[in-house]
Design a protein around this motif. Structure first.
Motif, mmCIF file in Angstrom:
data_model
loop_
_atom_site.group_PDB
_atom_site.id
_atom_site.type_symbol
_atom_site.label_atom_id
_atom_site.label_comp_id
_atom_site.label_asym_id
_atom_site.label_seq_id
_atom_site.Cartn_x
_atom_site.Cartn_y
_atom_site.Cartn_z
ATOM 1 N N GLU A 199 41.732 42.737 26.530
ATOM 2 C CA GLU A 199 41.809 41.415 27.439
ATOM 3 C C GLU A 199 43.473 41.242 27.502
ATOM 4 O O GLU A 199 43.718 40.648 28.508
ATOM 5 C CB GLU A 199 41.079 40.334 26.286
ATOM 6 C CG GLU A 199 41.303 39.101 27.049
ATOM 7 C CD GLU A 199 40.113 37.927 26.636
ATOM 8 O OE1 GLU A 199 39.815 37.014 27.281
ATOM 9 O OE2 GLU A 199 39.409 38.432 25.781
ATOM 10 N N GLU A 205 41.966 44.786 33.740
ATOM 11 C CA GLU A 205 41.047 43.766 34.162
ATOM 12 C C GLU A 205 41.172 43.702 35.665
ATOM 13 O O GLU A 205 40.112 43.647 36.396
ATOM 14 C CB GLU A 205 41.756 42.422 33.724
ATOM 15 C CG GLU A 205 41.166 41.091 34.249
ATOM 16 C CD GLU A 205 41.711 39.798 33.942
ATOM 17 O OE1 GLU A 205 41.245 38.715 34.412
ATOM 18 O OE2 GLU A 205 42.620 39.787 32.791
ATOM 19 N N THR A 311 37.249 41.157 29.777
ATOM 20 C CA THR A 311 36.420 41.525 28.886
ATOM 21 C C THR A 311 35.305 42.274 29.551
ATOM 22 O O THR A 311 34.674 41.402 30.043
ATOM 23 C CB THR A 311 36.003 40.465 27.895
ATOM 24 O OG1 THR A 311 37.145 40.112 27.269
ATOM 25 C CG2 THR A 311 35.080 41.152 26.757
#
Length: 463
Positions: A199, A205, A311
């Motif tokens: 994360e 991401e 996530t």
């Protein structure tokens, strides 16, 4: 200097005060009982005050404490209404907001991560954040090419804060258990801890979000903002307007609630099949409801906007066929076949002997939404399931303790439960079977497939 408390001693002191507060209220409750007040009223008051203190503290600290609070908030629908009502607002607040970083800190991070001339990248930049969450906050801006963008800035020291908070929370996880009946808090905290490094990595991401943005680019039901720029601890994506799902939950029409629920279920099951990734942070703050438009036509049905891909579960082959196959067998009442399948996949350990019919009886109420053409998810249904599984006196509780959740299914299990929690908050009527049939491997039997070989696993235990 960020207002995120970065010294371990400060954060630990705040979190350590929680169990002390719990203990003090318990002692006070005992005194009231001696004074003649009923145990039920006192228990309700204690749980309410405990939750108020818990979520107030988590919201102040952000970091891992905030992340835990967001994960916990989607299970609010499992709480008795007389207890959930008074602090539902505190839970929902964790999904959208937290105390922001000072403007000077934001500018320092941008200068460090994007260069001293970072302002040249933007035509406009709003210093006041539009959203603040567990490890970063979002600012609205206009990119140098005129596009409206969201600039996600990670809190300085967020990594250490995440780990410190989750370690501290795990030490008194047992005391938090009564807040959400039927839920074991400690595995949730451990799983959140395992995902910390991912994360914090905005490169991962950005990769996950762009994969979804490209796959759903022309989708009539789901919209994912494209990635514009990614740097260390800074992520710039296209801006997305829309009604936050938390507002739909609070004030949405029946049409909005049902549409949001249907699309949320569709995204949950179609995402892994289409991208090989499972969005693993399904709290309402990460979703928007927005009106779709045909290229040259009128407004269409509501679409689901999806944010925050920090996530994800990497499932290159999509969701495991075991889930769909077990569901299909259970719905058909094939107790022996379901039991063999669960044994083969490690859901029942070799040292455990269970009755197949008892296992089926345990599963059927949980999979009720897949038994019918459409199902209305309600808080009452969620509370009933939580009580059935969480009450130590119930057969379901005793059987559930003997089942095993293989590590590879842990995140899938949490995401599914969290999504069901959101559907219950929405009170949405959803055609879940349609989504399972379309996207869940194994849910629809292959007519040309050879008959399944009967394994000898668990044969001795059921003989």
């Amino acid at each position: 200097m960020s207002d995120l408390p970065r010294k371990a001693v400060v954060r630990t002191a705040k979190l350590a005060a929680l169990p002390l507060g719990f203990a003090g209220r318990t002692a006070l409750g005992l005194g009231k009982r001696i004074g003649g007040r009923s145990a039920e009223i006192i228990a309700s008051e204690l749980q309410q005050r405990t939750a108020e203190q818990l979520f107030a503290t988590l919201g102040q600290l952000k970091g891992g404490a905030m992340k835990f609070g967001q994960a916990l908030s989607v299970f609010e629908s499992a709480l008795p209404e007389e207890i959930a009502g008074p602090y539902r607002a505190a839970l929902t607040k964790l999904q959208e907001a937290a105390p922001p970083m000072p403007t000077s800190t934001v500018h320092s991070v941008l200068a460090e991560r994007l260069g001293e001339d970072w302002r040249k990248l933007f035509e406009e930049f709003e210093d006041k954040p539009s959203a603040a969450a567990s490890i970063g906050q979002v600012h609205r801006a206009v990119w140098h090419d005129g596009r409206a963008v969201a600039v996600k800035v990670q809190y300085p020291g967020a990594g250490k804060a995440l780990l410190s908070d989750l370690t501290q929370l795990s030490r008194f996880a047992r005391l938090l258990g009564p807040l959400i009946p039927g839920m074991d808090i400690k595995p949730l905290i451990s799983e959140l801890r395992d995902r910390v490094s991912e994360e914090l990595d905005y490169a991962l991401e950005a990769e996950a979000q762009q994969a979804h943005a490209e796959e759903f680019a022309d989708d009539p039901d789901v919209l994912v903002p494209a990635v514009v720029h990614q740097g260390d601890q800074v992520l710039v994506t296209e801006w997305m307007d829309g009604v936050p799902l938390s507002e739909v939950i609070a004030n949405g029409t029946e049409e909005q609630r049902n549409r949001a629920g249907q699309l949320l279920a569709r995204f949950l099951f179609s995402g892994p099949a289409r991208t090989g990734l499972l969005h693993a942070d399904p709290h309402p703050g990460n979703f928007r409801l927005l009106t779709g438009h045909a290229p040259d036509g009128p407004a269409q049905e509501w679409r689901l906007g999806v944010l925050d891909f920090g996530t994800v579960d990497r499932l290159p082959d999509g969701l495991p066929p075991t889930i769909g196959t077990s569901l299909r067998m259970a719905l058909a009442g094939e107790a022996d076949a379901v039991y063999r399948h669960l044994c083969e996949e490690g859901f029942v350990k070799e040292s455990i002997a269970l009755e197949p019919d008892a296992v089926l009886d345990y599963l059927l109420p949980i999979i009720e939404p897949a038994q019918v053409e459409e199902f209305t998810f309600t808080r009452a249904w969620m509370r009933h399931q939580a009580t059935r599984i969480g009450d130590p006196r119930s057969p379901a509780h005793q059987l559930g303790k003997q089942l095993n959740l293989p590590p590879s299914y842990l995140l899938i299990h949490r995401v599914t439960l969290s999504t069901i929690g959101v559907l219950c908050q929405l009170g949405a009527t959803v055609r879940l079977r349609d989504e399972l049939a379309a996207w869940m491997p194994g849910f629809v039997a292959e007519e040309t497939a050879a008959p399944e070989a009967v394994g000898d696993l668990c044969e001795e235990s059921t003989a």
